[in-house]
Every structure is written in structure tokens, then in C-alpha cells.
Design an enzyme around this catalytic site. Sequence first.
Site, PDB file in Angstrom:
ATOM      1  N   GLY A 164     -18.124  -8.158   0.290  1.00 37.96           N
ATOM      2  CA  GLY A 164     -18.185  -6.699   0.680  1.00 37.96           C
ATOM      3  C   GLY A 164     -19.347  -5.818   0.657  1.00 37.96           C
ATOM      4  O   GLY A 164     -19.107  -4.550   0.746  1.00 37.96           O
ATOM      5  N   HIS A 208     -29.926  -9.474  10.207  1.00 36.66           N
ATOM      6  CA  HIS A 208     -28.856 -10.391   9.683  1.00 36.66           C
ATOM      7  C   HIS A 208     -28.768 -11.466  10.979  1.00 36.66           C
ATOM      8  O   HIS A 208     -28.345 -10.915  11.880  1.00 36.66           O
ATOM      9  CB  HIS A 208     -27.671  -9.492   9.509  1.00 36.66           C
ATOM     10  CG  HIS A 208     -26.582 -10.595   9.324  1.00 36.66           C
ATOM     11  ND1 HIS A 208     -25.790 -10.587   7.832  1.00 36.66           N
ATOM     12  CD2 HIS A 208     -26.021 -11.312   9.891  1.00 36.66           C
ATOM     13  CE1 HIS A 208     -25.084 -11.318   7.903  1.00 36.66           C
ATOM     14  NE2 HIS A 208     -25.016 -11.930   9.098  1.00 36.66           N
ATOM     15  N   ARG A 291     -15.430 -20.551   6.485  1.00 33.93           N
ATOM     16  CA  ARG A 291     -14.251 -20.153   7.529  1.00 33.93           C
ATOM     17  C   ARG A 291     -14.741 -19.702   8.925  1.00 33.93           C
ATOM     18  O   ARG A 291     -15.912 -19.726   9.164  1.00 33.93           O
ATOM     19  CB  ARG A 291     -13.587 -18.945   6.932  1.00 33.93           C
ATOM     20  CG  ARG A 291     -14.491 -17.760   6.727  1.00 33.93           C
ATOM     21  CD  ARG A 291     -13.859 -16.492   6.318  1.00 33.93           C
ATOM     22  NE  ARG A 291     -14.587 -15.507   5.923  1.00 33.93           N
ATOM     23  CZ  ARG A 291     -15.412 -14.630   6.795  1.00 33.93           C
ATOM     24  NH1 ARG A 291     -15.504 -14.972   7.886  1.00 33.93           N
ATOM     25  NH2 ARG A 291     -16.009 -13.833   6.152  1.00 33.93           N
TER      26      ARG A 291
HETATM   27  P1  ADP Z   1     -21.695  -9.516   0.500  1.00 35.76           P
HETATM   28  O1  ADP Z   1     -20.808 -10.863   0.275  1.00 35.76           O
HETATM   29  O2  ADP Z   1     -21.251  -8.424  -0.575  1.00 35.76           O
HETATM   30  O3  ADP Z   1     -21.347  -9.095   1.814  1.00 35.76           O
HETATM   31  P2  ADP Z   1     -24.270 -10.355   0.894  1.00 35.76           P
HETATM   32  O4  ADP Z   1     -25.239 -11.200  -0.053  1.00 35.76           O
HETATM   33  O5  ADP Z   1     -23.767 -11.083   2.124  1.00 35.76           O
HETATM   34  O6  ADP Z   1     -23.249  -9.615  -0.027  1.00 35.76           O
HETATM   35  O7  ADP Z   1     -25.420  -9.288   1.400  1.00 35.76           O
HETATM   36  C1  ADP Z   1     -24.566  -7.922   2.237  1.00 35.76           C
HETATM   37  C2  ADP Z   1     -25.792  -7.336   2.774  1.00 35.76           C
HETATM   38  O8  ADP Z   1     -26.499  -6.539   1.836  1.00 35.76           O
HETATM   39  C3  ADP Z   1     -26.876  -7.754   3.515  1.00 35.76           C
HETATM   40  O9  ADP Z   1     -26.057  -8.088   4.842  1.00 35.76           O
HETATM   41  C4  ADP Z   1     -28.004  -6.966   3.368  1.00 35.76           C
HETATM   42  O10 ADP Z   1     -27.629  -5.748   4.408  1.00 35.76           O
HETATM   43  C5  ADP Z   1     -27.919  -6.405   2.041  1.00 35.76           C
HETATM   44  N1  ADP Z   1     -28.854  -7.465   1.294  1.00 35.76           N
HETATM   45  C6  ADP Z   1     -28.302  -8.625   0.381  1.00 35.76           C
HETATM   46  N2  ADP Z   1     -29.473  -9.017  -0.128  1.00 35.76           N
HETATM   47  C7  ADP Z   1     -30.594  -8.625   0.449  1.00 35.76           C
HETATM   48  C8  ADP Z   1     -31.824  -8.488  -0.091  1.00 35.76           C
HETATM   49  N3  ADP Z   1     -32.460  -9.530  -0.829  1.00 35.76           N
HETATM   50  N4  ADP Z   1     -32.878  -7.761   0.621  1.00 35.76           N
HETATM   51  C9  ADP Z   1     -32.440  -6.713   1.399  1.00 35.76           C
HETATM   52  N5  ADP Z   1     -31.026  -6.554   1.562  1.00 35.76           N
HETATM   53  C10 ADP Z   1     -29.956  -7.481   1.165  1.00 35.76           C
END
Ligand code: ADP
Length: 447
Positions: A164, A208, A291
Site C-alpha cells: 500500500g 506503471h 491473485r
Molecule cells: P507497495 O507494495 O507498497 O504498493 P511497490 O513496490 O509496489 O510498493 O511500489 C509502490 C509504488 O511506489 C510504485 O507504484 C511507484 O509509484 C513507487 N516506487 C516503488 N519503487 C520505486 C522506484 N524504485 N522508483 C520510483 N518509484 C518507485
Amino acid sequence: MFQKILIANRGEIALRVLRACKELGIQTVVVHSTADADAMHVRLADESVCIGPPPSRDSYLNIHQIVAACEITGADAVHPGYGFLSENAKFSDILAAHNITFIGPSGDHIRIMGDKIEAKRTAKRLGIPVVPGSDGAVTEEKEARRIAAEIGYPVIIKASAGGGGRGMKVAHTEADLEIALQTARSEAGAAFGDDAVYIEKYLEKPRHIEVQVFGDGFGGGVHFGERDCSLQRRHQKVWEEANSPALNAEERSRIGGICAKAIADLGYSGAGTIEFLYENGEFYFIEMNTRLQVEHPVTEAITGIDLVHEQIRVASGGGLSVKQEDIKFNGHAIECRINAEDPRTFTPSPGTITHFHTPGGLGIRVDSGVYSGYKIPPYYDSLIGKLIVHGRNRVECMMRLRRALDEFVVDGIKTTLPLFRDLVGNADIANGDYDIHWLEKYLAKGE
Ligand code: ADP
């Protein structure tokens, strides 16, 4: 094939799964909290069991009550939907111990992907491109400094147990690093009871893009193309589309092929989504969801394949109904998540829907569990429906979306429909020209 499936969820996704079961001739049992006694999925199911009071931890997250509901009704499988228990390995293990099939991957695969450090390590081993960064958890500031200097600033510190969007901190220079490391660790410890963090390169303007994959349960894997979910607010997806306006057919088949092979090599079973950040033509793995996703209908729209049918087939041991070469991508689809929220402040707006009218016509799908006179309870997330529009190409899809949004009526509460009516008229959106920061900047400008 299963005789009876218990649906351990609520709202639009419970109804979505129920529809698939009905089409396949499978009996349905739904569980619900006392707050959801009037919900549409309860009205349409063959059987329903009340499993507790409104708070999720006492009802939709109450594993013992759900297992008891399976035993009482004789359900032989459970579909968890998304959220709630859908990525809970313990739930999957407990069901297995009761000879009830969890419609999803094995507990072990859920566990690997639930730990972000382990997930990234696994992805790398399987040949999936990952964001440059530390190989595992980082605790010492000295080590953090060495890694950050190696990959180059800015860097992001992320919680291994994260979810999240919580527990993430960006450091733009070496001076920021110490404080970022400390805050990320203490936030992660407080939020997840696990203060392990790791470092990766911070990408400045990525999109994304996620790939829908499926393991057939016999060691085979396929991909269903990608979805672009760059339009987000506070890491929550708002608008999703397939295909991504940013990819060409060659990139699609290259990343899809890498993901399908990885899924096969992992021996994964069922639906999964491999999420990437995409910048300057490169993909960087961030996580895998084990999922069904909220936004799966855009993939269904362009492939014509019912992904919940496929989940049920795979879980019952029947494999997939399609091979990779049968999966074709037709036209373009966009999904708008309609939330019961103020469209400016995004504060939840529960209450009674006095009038609910959905658009129709060619290429329009509305997945929603609400109806005129329905009272939205204040206890759960604010998603009340999804509008999914399909067209032969993106231009036709946008024209149809604009028309469908005009027809949509939800009275009595505030919804995010006005936001989508603004977005559909925006030039950047029309051009598909946006990254993951676009929506927040747009909202900050108050246009
Ligand atoms: P969560 O499981 O908390 O959702 P994620 O790893 O999926 O975490 O990352 C969530 C969001 O954080 C990503 O969609 C992006 O917007 C930002 N993010 C994560 N890692 C990076 C990165 N290395 N560089 C830039 N933005 C990032």
C-alpha cells in the site's frame, strides 16, 4: 470440477466471481458481515452465511468462521477475490488441511511474493529485469552509502514487508540517506512489525506497467499482455488501460514472453500479476501479486477471455482453456474506478444511493455490487463500481468512455465520476502521455 464454491469477499468482486460460477454451473456460497446482509452478492448467491460483525477482522478476515462456513455448507473450494485473505498463505494452508481448494497459487508462492526482498531475488533468478539496488536487507548506514553511491542518487528505501505504498523513503543526496534509512526502518517496524528495508534506484518518471500471467498447474505458463496503471493517487490506481499506450507489439511480446517463462519455471499455478516500473524503454520489476487484480476486466475486454473461469479451471486441475498462440489482443480497453468519495478531497462518502443508473451499449461493462436504495456501509473500501469500456482502438475507446460517463448517474452520495469526466477531456490523457506522477500533479493544480 468443483460442486460448490465459497466466495470469501464482498462488493463488486464477490458478484464478479459469483457470475463466473453460475456460468460454469457451480453452486455458490457467500459469506457476509452483518453490515452486508442486503448486499447484491448475498441476494444472488445460492446460499449465504453470516460470519460476524462489520469490522473486517471479525468477518472477512476471520479464517475460522470462513472455514466453518465451508464445512457447514459443504463447499469444496474458496475463491478469495482480491484484498482480504487473497494473499494470506496461512489461509491457503489451513484450507488445504481441511481438503478445501484455495483458488490461487500455493502457500509457498504466496509467501515468496509477500516478502519483497525474497520476491525480488526470485524474480532476478528467473530472468525478470529488476531495479538496480541492494541484494537483500540493509541495516548499516555505511553499507547503504556504498550501495547508493554505486547505483547513483536518487535512491529509494523500501520495506521488505511493505504494501500500500507505506514504508518508502526517497533520498536525493547522500545527506538525506541517514534520515531516510532511519525513518523507513521505524515506519516499517511500526506498520508491519518487521523493520527490514532494502535500497533501489529511484526512477524519476516511470510508468506503471503490469503483465497478467497464468500458470496452468502443469508447469506451463502464459501471459495475457499488459495493463498500464500509471494514473494513481497515493499509490492507489485510478484508471487502467490495456494495451499500454507506451508499448509497441515487439516490447509487449518480449516482456510477456519473459514473464510467461518465469511463471513456468517457478511452477506457479493460477493467476498472477508481475508489476514493473517502465522508463526509457526498460522494465524494472517491483512486485508480483498472487491473485486476481481489480483491473483484470481490461485484459478480459481485449482478449475476450474470462480470467475467473480460467482461475477456477486451473484450481480444479483442468488447466487453461487457451495456449499462448490463442491469446490475441483486440482493440483497446479503459477502466475507471468509481469510488464513493468526494472527487476533490477523496474523503469517503458513505450513505444511501438514492438513484443508480448505469450506461449501456456496445463495448460497455459495469461491474458493481450496488443498486438504487443501497446503503454503502462505512466499514470497507470505497470502490462502488468499475466502468470498463472497449473500442477497436484507443480513440474509439475514449469516445465511447466520454459518452458512457455522461450516462452514468449515482445520486445521494459523492463519487469520483466528475474526476473521470475531467480526465477524458484532457489532452495528455488523450495522447496517452502520462507517468505515475501525472495525476497527483494534475490534482494539485486543481484544474
Ligand atoms: P507497495 O507494495 O507498497 O504498493 P511497490 O513496490 O509496489 O510498493 O511500489 C509502490 C509504488 O511506489 C510504485 O507504484 C511507484 O509509484 C513507487 N516506487 C516503488 N519503487 C520505486 C522506484 N524504485 N522508483 C520510483 N518509484 C518507485
